[in-house]
Design a protein around this motif. Structure first.
Motif, PDB file in Angstrom:
ATOM      1  N   LYS A  47      94.872 -61.811 -39.713  1.00  0.00           N
ATOM      2  CA  LYS A  47      94.917 -62.124 -41.355  1.00  0.00           C
ATOM      3  C   LYS A  47      93.695 -61.763 -42.164  1.00  0.00           C
ATOM      4  O   LYS A  47      93.396 -61.551 -43.226  1.00  0.00           O
ATOM      5  CB  LYS A  47      95.191 -63.716 -41.570  1.00  0.00           C
ATOM      6  CG  LYS A  47      96.264 -64.240 -41.275  1.00  0.00           C
ATOM      7  CD  LYS A  47      96.500 -65.729 -41.754  1.00  0.00           C
ATOM      8  CE  LYS A  47      97.882 -66.093 -41.293  1.00  0.00           C
ATOM      9  NZ  LYS A  47      98.066 -67.661 -41.488  1.00  0.00           N
ATOM     10  N   SER A  48      92.641 -61.262 -41.073  1.00  0.00           N
ATOM     11  CA  SER A  48      91.529 -60.723 -41.956  1.00  0.00           C
ATOM     12  C   SER A  48      90.905 -59.507 -40.970  1.00  0.00           C
ATOM     13  O   SER A  48      91.705 -59.096 -40.024  1.00  0.00           O
ATOM     14  CB  SER A  48      90.200 -61.647 -41.822  1.00  0.00           C
ATOM     15  OG  SER A  48      89.965 -61.949 -40.363  1.00  0.00           O
ATOM     16  N   LYS A  49      90.005 -58.688 -41.775  1.00  0.00           N
ATOM     17  CA  LYS A  49      89.486 -57.432 -40.807  1.00  0.00           C
ATOM     18  C   LYS A  49      88.527 -57.632 -39.781  1.00  0.00           C
ATOM     19  O   LYS A  49      88.336 -56.788 -39.082  1.00  0.00           O
ATOM     20  CB  LYS A  49      89.036 -56.727 -41.895  1.00  0.00           C
ATOM     21  CG  LYS A  49      90.189 -55.891 -42.904  1.00  0.00           C
ATOM     22  CD  LYS A  49      89.606 -54.713 -43.660  1.00  0.00           C
ATOM     23  CE  LYS A  49      90.689 -54.189 -44.358  1.00  0.00           C
ATOM     24  NZ  LYS A  49      90.242 -53.040 -45.190  1.00  0.00           N
ATOM     25  N   LYS A  50      88.027 -58.999 -39.703  1.00  0.00           N
ATOM     26  CA  LYS A  50      86.903 -59.162 -38.605  1.00  0.00           C
ATOM     27  C   LYS A  50      87.174 -58.925 -37.276  1.00  0.00           C
ATOM     28  O   LYS A  50      86.629 -58.241 -36.499  1.00  0.00           O
ATOM     29  CB  LYS A  50      86.660 -60.777 -38.862  1.00  0.00           C
ATOM     30  CG  LYS A  50      85.176 -61.036 -37.904  1.00  0.00           C
ATOM     31  CD  LYS A  50      84.845 -62.376 -38.105  1.00  0.00           C
ATOM     32  CE  LYS A  50      83.276 -62.260 -37.499  1.00  0.00           C
ATOM     33  NZ  LYS A  50      82.402 -63.452 -37.720  1.00  0.00           N
ATOM     34  N   PRO A  51      88.649 -59.202 -36.814  1.00  0.00           N
ATOM     35  CA  PRO A  51      88.923 -58.992 -35.253  1.00  0.00           C
ATOM     36  C   PRO A  51      88.779 -57.363 -35.264  1.00  0.00           C
ATOM     37  O   PRO A  51      88.506 -56.934 -34.062  1.00  0.00           O
ATOM     38  CB  PRO A  51      90.307 -59.366 -35.254  1.00  0.00           C
ATOM     39  CG  PRO A  51      90.380 -60.522 -36.298  1.00  0.00           C
ATOM     40  CD  PRO A  51      89.709 -60.100 -37.419  1.00  0.00           C
TER      41      PRO A  51
END
Length: 115
Positions: A47-51
């Protein structure tokens, strides 16, 4: 969530292949391409770009824009844009309920300043 073996495989993809090897038209990796590849190959959707930032970091990638982008810009267009945009931005800054998102080569948290 990806398994350790899958993360290792992705690291190998990033270091030993380019997106075109996987059916994409791009020659350079991006979070969008990596996200699509992970979703298609492993069925994992983040759901986010962090991974993706973490995966790139583990593969010892760094984030940057292609070289010399800033050198090709039109100084006249920048000056014109600043003159046209400054009053609108100053007005928006006065409203405490307005959020102005700013971006450069990297995204920074905080308020923008007109230079």
């Amino acid at each position: 969530m990806l398994k350790k073996t899958e993360r290792d495989e992705i690291g190998k993809f990033l270091n030993e292949t380019v997106p075109s090897d996987h059916g994409y038209t791009a020659e350079f990796w991006s979070t969008v391409i990596l996200s699509d590849l992970i979703q298609r190959k492993y069925g994992v959707l983040y759901k986010s770009k962090k991974p993706f930032y973490i995966l790139f970091q583990e593969a010892q990638f760094s984030f940057h824009k292609p070289g010399q982008v800033y050198e090709k810009r039109s100084k006249e267009k920048v000056v014109t844009w600043k003159k046209a945009s400054a009053p609108k931005l100053q007005e928006a800054f006065q409203d405490q309920n307005t959020v102005i998102l700013c971006e450069d080569a990297i995204v920074l948290n905080g308020r923008c300043q007109i230079l």
